[in-house]
Structure formats: structure tokens, C-alpha cells
Design a protein around this motif. Structure first.
Motif, PDB file in Angstrom:
ATOM      1  N   TYR A  59      -0.518  -4.865  -4.259  1.00  0.00           N
ATOM      2  CA  TYR A  59      -1.321  -3.745  -5.179  1.00  0.00           C
ATOM      3  C   TYR A  59      -0.352  -4.029  -7.084  1.00  0.00           C
ATOM      4  O   TYR A  59       1.088  -3.898  -6.860  1.00  0.00           O
ATOM      5  CB  TYR A  59      -1.231  -2.685  -5.138  1.00  0.00           C
ATOM      6  CG  TYR A  59      -1.784  -3.102  -3.647  1.00  0.00           C
ATOM      7  CD1 TYR A  59      -3.674  -1.849  -3.054  1.00  0.00           C
ATOM      8  CD2 TYR A  59      -1.232  -3.253  -2.555  1.00  0.00           C
ATOM      9  CE1 TYR A  59      -4.085  -1.568  -2.264  1.00  0.00           C
ATOM     10  CE2 TYR A  59      -2.158  -2.625  -1.203  1.00  0.00           C
ATOM     11  CZ  TYR A  59      -3.676  -2.340  -1.309  1.00  0.00           C
ATOM     12  OH  TYR A  59      -4.306  -2.324  -0.321  1.00  0.00           O
ATOM     13  N   LYS A 119       0.993  -1.165  -0.545  1.00  0.00           N
ATOM     14  CA  LYS A 119       0.145   0.148  -0.235  1.00  0.00           C
ATOM     15  C   LYS A 119       1.119   1.608   0.176  1.00  0.00           C
ATOM     16  O   LYS A 119       0.402   2.084  -0.757  1.00  0.00           O
ATOM     17  CB  LYS A 119      -0.973  -0.123   1.267  1.00  0.00           C
ATOM     18  CG  LYS A 119      -1.997   0.995   0.975  1.00  0.00           C
ATOM     19  CD  LYS A 119      -2.966   0.846   1.775  1.00  0.00           C
ATOM     20  CE  LYS A 119      -4.238   1.709   1.877  1.00  0.00           C
ATOM     21  NZ  LYS A 119      -5.199   2.107   3.462  1.00  0.00           N
ATOM     22  N   PHE A 122      -2.163   1.707  -8.667  1.00  0.00           N
ATOM     23  CA  PHE A 122      -2.679   0.700  -8.788  1.00  0.00           C
ATOM     24  C   PHE A 122      -3.295   0.015  -9.504  1.00  0.00           C
ATOM     25  O   PHE A 122      -4.923   1.146 -10.157  1.00  0.00           O
ATOM     26  CB  PHE A 122      -3.450   0.470  -7.280  1.00  0.00           C
ATOM     27  CG  PHE A 122      -2.629   0.406  -5.979  1.00  0.00           C
ATOM     28  CD1 PHE A 122      -1.505   0.456  -5.921  1.00  0.00           C
ATOM     29  CD2 PHE A 122      -2.885   1.101  -4.768  1.00  0.00           C
ATOM     30  CE1 PHE A 122      -0.436   0.817  -4.886  1.00  0.00           C
ATOM     31  CE2 PHE A 122      -2.293   1.479  -3.935  1.00  0.00           C
ATOM     32  CZ  PHE A 122      -1.103   1.230  -3.284  1.00  0.00           C
ATOM     33  N   LYS A 171       3.668   1.477  -1.371  1.00  0.00           N
ATOM     34  CA  LYS A 171       4.673   1.562  -2.479  1.00  0.00           C
ATOM     35  C   LYS A 171       5.896   1.040  -1.399  1.00  0.00           C
ATOM     36  O   LYS A 171       6.912   2.271  -3.112  1.00  0.00           O
ATOM     37  CB  LYS A 171       3.959   2.845  -3.137  1.00  0.00           C
ATOM     38  CG  LYS A 171       3.628   2.779  -3.727  1.00  0.00           C
ATOM     39  CD  LYS A 171       2.724   3.644  -5.088  1.00  0.00           C
ATOM     40  CE  LYS A 171       1.434   3.828  -5.022  1.00  0.00           C
ATOM     41  NZ  LYS A 171       0.871   4.910  -5.887  1.00  0.00           N
ATOM     42  N   ARG A 179      -3.448 -11.542  -2.267  1.00  0.00           N
ATOM     43  CA  ARG A 179      -4.060 -11.321  -1.582  1.00  0.00           C
ATOM     44  C   ARG A 179      -4.506 -12.118   0.010  1.00  0.00           C
ATOM     45  O   ARG A 179      -5.284 -11.771   1.218  1.00  0.00           O
ATOM     46  CB  ARG A 179      -5.621 -10.756  -1.981  1.00  0.00           C
ATOM     47  CG  ARG A 179      -5.297  -9.299  -2.429  1.00  0.00           C
ATOM     48  CD  ARG A 179      -6.732  -8.877  -3.175  1.00  0.00           C
ATOM     49  NE  ARG A 179      -7.363  -9.008  -4.246  1.00  0.00           N
ATOM     50  CZ  ARG A 179      -6.803  -8.713  -6.118  1.00  0.00           C
ATOM     51  NH1 ARG A 179      -5.845  -7.509  -6.268  1.00  0.00           N
ATOM     52  NH2 ARG A 179      -7.260  -9.373  -6.734  1.00  0.00           N
TER      53      ARG A 179
END
Length: 108
Positions: free
Chosen positions: A55, A16, A96, A18, A37
Motif C-alpha cells: 500500500y 494494511k 492508501f 500501517k 502485490r
């Protein structure tokens, strides 16, 4: 049943914030991202789960598994700065990305 003519993808995923870049290849990008996920939710001990990598930042469609593996190996050997240049060339806003449909993804 999957055939030898199925496209393969090289992809770079991140967390999230990065802060992590994860490069891999697959013949089913949607299922692979879904697996990342699920592994996070289930706390499976994998690199992607540990760093919460799920992502998509970059993908490249390849003709076959051999080409995808070659490209993955090439990208993995790069410094982060060069990987970021590649990502920016496709995704200048570092958004994303959605999983591409067959019509949206073009072979290299």
C-alpha cells in the motif's frame, strides 16, 4: 526502452495495518507496487512479501536515478517519527494512495 530522462520515484509503502514502513525507489511506480502485490500472492521470500507491504503512503518524483537513490538513502536513515512527518506532509489522512500519473507527479 527507458531513457536517462525518465522520472524516478522515492516511495514509502506499508501493510494494511500501517505497522511497517518500507522505503525504496523506482522508475516505474505502478509496476513496482504491482510486483509487491504479486510477491505476496506468490509467497516469495522478500521483506515486502513477509510483512505484506503493498500500500502506497508517500511518493516523491525525482529528476533521475541518482537523485532518487540519494533521497531514498536519506529517508531510510530517519527514525520512524520523522518518516511519519514526511508522509503526513503529503498524506495527512494516511490514506492508501493511487499511483500518480505523469501529470500528477512533480519533481522535487
Amino acid at each position: 526502452m527507458k531513457t536517462a530522462q525518465n522520472p524516478h520515484f522515492v516511495y514509502i509503502a506499508t501493510n494494511k495495518r500501517k505497522t511497517v514502513l518500507y522505503t525504496n525507489c523506482t522508475d516505474d511506480l505502478d509496476s513496482q507496487m504491482d510486483l509487491h502485490r504479486k510477491q505476496i500472492i506468490m509467497n516469495v521470500r522478500t521483506f515486502t512479501s513477509k510483512y505484506k507491504v503493498c500500500y502506497l503512503l508517500f511518493y516523491q518524483r525525482c529528476i533521475d536515478a541518482r537523485e532518487a537513490e540519494r533521497r531514498k538513502t536519506e529517508i531510510k536513515g530517519w527514525r520512524r517519527s520523522k518518516k511519519m512527518e514526511l508522509i503526513y506532509s503529503m498524506n495527512p489522512e494516511l490514506e492508501f494512495l493511487e499511483i500518480p500519473t505523469k501529470e500528477e507527479s512533480h519533481p522535487i
